[in-house]
Design an enzyme around this catalytic site. Structure first.
Site, PDB file in Angstrom:
ATOM      1  N   LYS A  42       0.810  -1.222   0.000  1.00 54.19           N
ATOM      2  CA  LYS A  42       0.000   0.000   0.000  1.00 54.19           C
ATOM      3  C   LYS A  42       0.850   1.281   0.000  1.00 54.19           C
ATOM      4  O   LYS A  42       2.057   1.234   0.262  1.00 54.19           O
ATOM      5  CB  LYS A  42      -0.944  -0.027   1.209  1.00 54.19           C
ATOM      6  N   HIS A  58      -2.359  -5.418   1.628  1.00 56.01           N
ATOM      7  CA  HIS A  58      -3.657  -6.085   1.475  1.00 56.01           C
ATOM      8  C   HIS A  58      -3.391  -7.517   1.038  1.00 56.01           C
ATOM      9  O   HIS A  58      -2.449  -7.763   0.283  1.00 56.01           O
ATOM     10  CB  HIS A  58      -4.506  -5.391   0.400  1.00 56.01           C
TER      11      HIS A  58
HETATM   12  P1  CMP Z   1      -7.618  -4.422   3.493  1.00 53.92           P
HETATM   13  O1  CMP Z   1      -7.178  -5.808   3.799  1.00 53.92           O
HETATM   14  O2  CMP Z   1      -7.002  -3.798   2.287  1.00 53.92           O
HETATM   15  O3  CMP Z   1      -9.209  -4.400   3.321  1.00 53.92           O
HETATM   16  C1  CMP Z   1      -9.980  -3.237   3.575  1.00 53.92           C
HETATM   17  C2  CMP Z   1      -9.179  -2.128   4.135  1.00 53.92           C
HETATM   18  O4  CMP Z   1      -9.916  -1.099   4.730  1.00 53.92           O
HETATM   19  C3  CMP Z   1      -8.302  -2.640   5.254  1.00 53.92           C
HETATM   20  O5  CMP Z   1      -7.293  -3.484   4.742  1.00 53.92           O
HETATM   21  C4  CMP Z   1      -7.839  -1.324   5.878  1.00 53.92           C
HETATM   22  O6  CMP Z   1      -6.754  -0.763   5.172  1.00 53.92           O
HETATM   23  C5  CMP Z   1      -9.054  -0.412   5.646  1.00 53.92           C
HETATM   24  N1  CMP Z   1      -9.781  -0.072   6.852  1.00 53.92           N
HETATM   25  C6  CMP Z   1      -9.885   1.156   7.380  1.00 53.92           C
HETATM   26  N2  CMP Z   1     -10.624   1.152   8.474  1.00 53.92           N
HETATM   27  C7  CMP Z   1     -11.016  -0.129   8.683  1.00 53.92           C
HETATM   28  C8  CMP Z   1     -11.816  -0.775   9.670  1.00 53.92           C
HETATM   29  N3  CMP Z   1     -12.374  -0.094  10.681  1.00 53.92           N
HETATM   30  N4  CMP Z   1     -11.999  -2.110   9.561  1.00 53.92           N
HETATM   31  C9  CMP Z   1     -11.467  -2.796   8.534  1.00 53.92           C
HETATM   32  N5  CMP Z   1     -10.689  -2.241   7.566  1.00 53.92           N
HETATM   33  C10 CMP Z   1     -10.482  -0.910   7.643  1.00 53.92           C
END
Ligand code: CMP
Length: 139
Positions: free
Chosen positions: A10, A116
């Site tokens: 990221k 991610h």
């Molecule tokens: P990722 O695995 O890329 O999937 C969704 C993304 O949303 C997560 O990682 C975080 O970078 C972002 N995110 C921000 N706030 C939250 C939250 N409260 N819960 C889950 N994901 C979040």
């Protein structure tokens, strides 16, 4: 079984020049990078990629963050790749991530959490196809 998963390094990590450090941890966890490219996502790409989170309160900020700088999208291959990748990434929130995981080592916040990874084989196939043509993946 040897399977594939999809990974994103990221903007918080590329900004801090951590592409190599993150990739090293992925490789040391038994994953092989079979496709990789550095891109700057458009708003449409970020919105489409995270469409499953459209109704979540963090959706708009997440799309802004994911377009705030370059990312590195990768296809990773290995034994039980989805789980292997999730184990080395650690919990979404770095405050909950285990010692030695990528997010414990590098994530700045629950949003700027450095990586991610796909959460299932089914989503891995969808996410890989979102960013890669079949001939860009070299196993
Ligand atoms: P990722 O695995 O890329 O999937 C969704 C993304 O949303 C997560 O990682 C975080 O970078 C972002 N995110 C921000 N706030 C939250 C939250 N409260 N819960 C889950 N994901 C979040």
């Amino acid at each position: 079984a040897v399977t594939r998963t999809f990974s994103i390094i990221k903007p918080d990590a590329t900004r801090r020049n951590l592409t190599g450090a993150v990739t090293k941890l992925l490789e040391e966890a038994g994953l092989r990078v079979v496709a990789s490219k550095r891109i700057h996502m458009t708003r449409d790409q970020a919105g489409g990629f995270y469409a499953v989170h459209k109704e979540r309160p963090f959706y708009n900020d997440l799309c802004t963050f994911m377009t705030s700088g370059p990312v590195v999208v990768q296809v990773l291959e290995g034994e039980d790749a989805v789980k292997r990748n999730r184990d080395v990434m650690g919990a979404t929130n770095p405050a909950d991530a285990a010692e030695g995981t990528i997010r414990k080592l590098y994530a700045e916040s629950i949003e700027a959490n450095s990586v991610h990874g796909s959460d299932s084989d089914e989503n891995a196939a969808i996410e890989i196809a979102f960013f890669f043509q079949p001939n860009e993946i070299v196993g």
